[in-house]
Scaffold this motif. Structure first.
Motif, PDB file in Angstrom:
ATOM      1  N   ALA A 392       0.816  -1.219   0.000  1.00  0.00           N
ATOM      2  CA  ALA A 392       0.000   0.000   0.000  1.00  0.00           C
ATOM      3  C   ALA A 392       0.844   1.260   0.000  1.00  0.00           C
ATOM      4  O   ALA A 392       0.469   2.273  -0.610  1.00  0.00           O
ATOM      5  N   VAL A 393       1.989   1.229   0.672  1.00  0.00           N
ATOM      6  CA  VAL A 393       2.806   2.441   0.818  1.00  0.00           C
ATOM      7  C   VAL A 393       3.988   2.454  -0.152  1.00  0.00           C
ATOM      8  O   VAL A 393       4.947   3.200   0.042  1.00  0.00           O
ATOM      9  N   GLN A 394       3.912   1.654  -1.198  1.00  0.00           N
ATOM     10  CA  GLN A 394       5.037   1.561  -2.134  1.00  0.00           C
ATOM     11  C   GLN A 394       5.363   2.903  -2.778  1.00  0.00           C
ATOM     12  O   GLN A 394       6.539   3.255  -2.935  1.00  0.00           O
ATOM     13  N   THR A 395       4.333   3.681  -3.151  1.00  0.00           N
ATOM     14  CA  THR A 395       4.585   4.953  -3.838  1.00  0.00           C
ATOM     15  C   THR A 395       5.381   5.928  -2.974  1.00  0.00           C
ATOM     16  O   THR A 395       6.423   6.433  -3.411  1.00  0.00           O
ATOM     17  N   PRO A 396       4.955   6.247  -1.733  1.00  0.00           N
ATOM     18  CA  PRO A 396       5.781   7.156  -0.927  1.00  0.00           C
ATOM     19  C   PRO A 396       7.135   6.561  -0.552  1.00  0.00           C
ATOM     20  O   PRO A 396       8.124   7.292  -0.441  1.00  0.00           O
ATOM     21  N   THR A 397       7.204   5.244  -0.374  1.00  0.00           N
ATOM     22  CA  THR A 397       8.493   4.621  -0.053  1.00  0.00           C
ATOM     23  C   THR A 397       9.489   4.824  -1.185  1.00  0.00           C
ATOM     24  O   THR A 397      10.665   5.167  -0.955  1.00  0.00           O
ATOM     25  N   LEU A 398       9.039   4.630  -2.428  1.00  0.00           N
ATOM     26  CA  LEU A 398       9.924   4.838  -3.581  1.00  0.00           C
ATOM     27  C   LEU A 398      10.383   6.287  -3.673  1.00  0.00           C
ATOM     28  O   LEU A 398      11.532   6.573  -4.020  1.00  0.00           O
ATOM     29  N   LYS A 399       9.486   7.232  -3.358  1.00  0.00           N
ATOM     30  CA  LYS A 399       9.866   8.651  -3.372  1.00  0.00           C
ATOM     31  C   LYS A 399      10.959   8.929  -2.354  1.00  0.00           C
ATOM     32  O   LYS A 399      11.891   9.698  -2.616  1.00  0.00           O
ATOM     33  N   MET A 400      10.865   8.298  -1.190  1.00  0.00           N
ATOM     34  CA  MET A 400      11.900   8.473  -0.169  1.00  0.00           C
ATOM     35  C   MET A 400      13.239   7.938  -0.652  1.00  0.00           C
ATOM     36  O   MET A 400      14.286   8.574  -0.478  1.00  0.00           O
ATOM     37  N   MET A 401      13.218   6.780  -1.284  1.00  0.00           N
ATOM     38  CA  MET A 401      14.466   6.189  -1.757  1.00  0.00           C
ATOM     39  C   MET A 401      15.050   6.980  -2.933  1.00  0.00           C
ATOM     40  O   MET A 401      16.270   7.019  -3.117  1.00  0.00           O
ATOM     41  N   GLU A 402      14.182   7.626  -3.722  1.00  0.00           N
ATOM     42  CA  GLU A 402      14.678   8.475  -4.811  1.00  0.00           C
ATOM     43  C   GLU A 402      15.486   9.650  -4.271  1.00  0.00           C
ATOM     44  O   GLU A 402      16.425  10.128  -4.923  1.00  0.00           O
ATOM     45  N   LEU A 403      15.150  10.123  -3.088  1.00  0.00           N
ATOM     46  CA  LEU A 403      15.911  11.214  -2.479  1.00  0.00           C
ATOM     47  C   LEU A 403      17.317  10.751  -2.122  1.00  0.00           C
ATOM     48  O   LEU A 403      18.280  11.517  -2.230  1.00  0.00           O
ATOM     49  N   VAL A 404      17.440   9.506  -1.684  1.00  0.00           N
ATOM     50  CA  VAL A 404      18.766   8.948  -1.407  1.00  0.00           C
ATOM     51  C   VAL A 404      19.587   8.893  -2.696  1.00  0.00           C
ATOM     52  O   VAL A 404      20.764   9.274  -2.729  1.00  0.00           O
ATOM     53  N   THR A 405      18.945   8.440  -3.775  1.00  0.00           N
ATOM     54  CA  THR A 405      19.626   8.394  -5.075  1.00  0.00           C
ATOM     55  C   THR A 405      20.076   9.774  -5.503  1.00  0.00           C
ATOM     56  O   THR A 405      21.192   9.963  -6.020  1.00  0.00           O
ATOM     57  N   GLU A 406      19.213  10.778  -5.289  1.00  0.00           N
ATOM     58  CA  GLU A 406      19.540  12.150  -5.679  1.00  0.00           C
ATOM     59  C   GLU A 406      20.763  12.675  -4.944  1.00  0.00           C
ATOM     60  O   GLU A 406      21.646  13.308  -5.534  1.00  0.00           O
ATOM     61  N   VAL A 407      20.842  12.398  -3.646  1.00  0.00           N
ATOM     62  CA  VAL A 407      22.003  12.839  -2.869  1.00  0.00           C
ATOM     63  C   VAL A 407      23.274  12.166  -3.361  1.00  0.00           C
ATOM     64  O   VAL A 407      24.323  12.806  -3.515  1.00  0.00           O
ATOM     65  N   MET A 408      23.203  10.876  -3.625  1.00  0.00           N
ATOM     66  CA  MET A 408      24.393  10.153  -4.034  1.00  0.00           C
ATOM     67  C   MET A 408      24.886  10.590  -5.413  1.00  0.00           C
ATOM     68  O   MET A 408      26.072  10.495  -5.712  1.00  0.00           O
ATOM     69  N   LYS A 409      23.978  11.102  -6.245  1.00  0.00           N
ATOM     70  CA  LYS A 409      24.412  11.652  -7.539  1.00  0.00           C
ATOM     71  C   LYS A 409      25.207  12.939  -7.340  1.00  0.00           C
ATOM     72  O   LYS A 409      26.082  13.273  -8.146  1.00  0.00           O
ATOM     73  N   GLN A 410      24.896  13.678  -6.276  1.00  0.00           N
ATOM     74  CA  GLN A 410      25.632  14.913  -5.985  1.00  0.00           C
ATOM     75  C   GLN A 410      26.990  14.634  -5.348  1.00  0.00           C
ATOM     76  O   GLN A 410      27.878  15.479  -5.382  1.00  0.00           O
ATOM     77  N   ALA A 411      27.125  13.465  -4.754  1.00  0.00           N
ATOM     78  CA  ALA A 411      28.277  13.182  -3.907  1.00  0.00           C
ATOM     79  C   ALA A 411      29.525  12.839  -4.704  1.00  0.00           C
ATOM     80  O   ALA A 411      29.450  12.322  -5.817  1.00  0.00           O
TER      81      ALA A 411
END
Length: 465
Positions: A392-411
């Protein structure tokens, strides 16, 4: 005296420094955390109560106009405010749950501060909401410390609202600053919440590390990649040690809303079909044609979208009652739509989401959680399984993990450790999702609720000492 002030989406807390150690102050009985809730007899009562009983003046001519309008509306409704008519925290929630129709109730006003398209009167009202909550907390903290508190470092997310960009961030921070000033703080600084959480974790380090802070709060998820340790802890400017930032308005509230939508709203008619009315024992021609049409999804999303001003307004406006009654008339399962009508009539959206939150917390420790949901004269019972919640919460969970991906692209480098904090970070399935996203990097956690507050107090010591 200075404090760190976490004005959170789910809870608020403050901390002072004692012997270089942050100490959280009690705000509601002996509890260090007070739910970010408020209730009053009417919406207009908030501004009048703030002025009449909390001695807070309007900020400007716009605020004065809003106050006069609120007072006039209250008099037209023959509402005479008394001391204690506005309540905060758990007391506000208990009053609302006792009779939702009798009070104006708001949860998590922080969620609305960066919203697009707010008119001047709306901005003034949100400022009054925040100011009232801040004034209540400041008064309680001063009672505990027996000192005037004039300086505060207030936490803020990386982004208040996902679609508003920097303009939304400026709007939200401006509301917080004006509200805090009116509440009596004379010096105000802001610090990113994940950075503050990281500062608290840094106090435990004996060597330098690159730390990915993942702060999953009630309303936002924020990630910061930060260089930390003894070489950095004494710096008054940490900008050079911040290697990446990301944040979005997706948090624990969204998990609760999606869980309520997928697992609870079918009880209210979600997924059921139009075409249930009968004439002389047989379906009408129009019903037959519409028998494969599902109920409009927005009618089931809007009542539980408690962090969306527009959705709430659309559902609870007077004209929508007629639309709901028409849907019930045409429904194949009219008994379910009767529950949706009861949701409208008794303002039950917050209660439904609260039940979903209860299930989310319960499913952190067991595979199945049973809910009992009172709706009008009915008592609904439903069992939710852990796998159903995760789906049920897959959509917000994926959005949270996308933020981790975004940070690591900056790193420019990988983290040595992940520091996971925020109330929603307690959920095991989120930790598992993070482990899958960044395997082989150790995940640590401290005080899920208090790390940000403690870090804000540490930063207040740096900027105000």
């Amino acid at each position: 005296m200075f404090i760190g002030f976490d004005y959170g989406t789910a809870n608020c807390s403050v901390a002072m420094m004692e012997s270089d150690t942050p100490t959280l102050l009690p705000l509601e009985a002996n509890n260090h955390y007070i739910p970010s809730t408020l209730c009053a007899p009417t919406r207009e009562s908030v501004s009048e109560y703030l002025y009449r009983f909390m001695q807070v003046q309007p900020k400007d001519a716009q605020g004065e106009q809003a106050l006069r309008r609120a007072i006039n509306l209250n008099r037209e409704e023959d509402i005479q405010l008394q001391l204690g008519d506005m309540q905060f925290g758990q007391q506000a929630l208990d009053t609302y749950l006792d009779d939702p129709q009798e009070v104006y109730y708001v949860k998590s006003p922080k969620s609305f501060l960066g919203a697009n398209g707010l008119q001047p009167m709306q901005l003034s009202f949100f400022e009054d909401l925040v100011c009232a909550m801040m004034k209540n907390i400041k008064t309680k903290a001063e009672h505990t410390t027996q000192q005037d508190i004039e300086q505060a470092v207030i936490g803020r997310p990386i982004n208040f609202h996902g679609r508003g960009g920097e303009e939304a961030n400026r709007q939200a921070e401006g509301i917080l600053r004006h509200a805090a000033t009116r509440a009596g703080f004379k010096q105000i600084e802001f610090q990113f919440e994940p950075v503050a959480a990281g500062l608290e974790y840094e106090s435990t380090l004996s060597e330098n590390k690159t730390v990915l802070v993942v702060d999953i709060g009630g309303g936002t998820t924020d990630c910061s990649l930060i260089e930390m340790g003894p070489s950095f802890s004494t710096m008054s400017d940490r900008s050079s040690s911040l290697l990446g930032h990301s944040g979005q308005r997706v948090g624990g509230n969204d998990l609760d809303i999606y869980l309520a939508f997928k697992q609870l709203m079918p009880l209210f008619g979600l997924g059921s079909k139009i075409g249930g009315s009968k004439i002389n024992g047989s379906r009408s021609l129009s019903s037959a044609k519409n028998s494969d049409i599902e109920m409009p999804i927005t009618q089931f999303w809007n009542p539980i979208a408690i962090n969306n001003v527009v959705a709430q307004k659309d559902f609870y406006q007077a004209s929508n009652f007629k639309a709901l009654k028409l849907l019930q008339k045409e429904a194949q399962n009219p008994e379910k739509l009767a529950r949706l009508l009861a949701t409208y009539q008794h303002t039950l959206g917050y209660q439904i989401v609260r039940k979903a939150e209860e299930a989310k917390i319960g499913l952190s420790e067991s595979d199945t959680h049973s809910l009992i949901i009172p709706v009008a004269k009915e008592i609904l019972e439903v069992d939710i399984h852990h796998d159903e919640m995760v789906a049920a919460v897959q959509t917000p969970t994926l959005k949270m993990m996308e933020l981790v991906t975004e940070v690591m692209k900056q790193a420019t480098k990988q983290p040595d450790v992940i520091f996971m904090t925020g109330g929603s970070a307690r959920s095991p399935f989120l930790r598992q999702a993070l482990e899958a996203q960044l395997p082989n990097i150790p995940i640590v956690s401290g005080n899920y609720f208090g790390s940000v507050t403690a870090g804000l107090a540490r930063w207040a010591q740096v900027v105000f000492s």
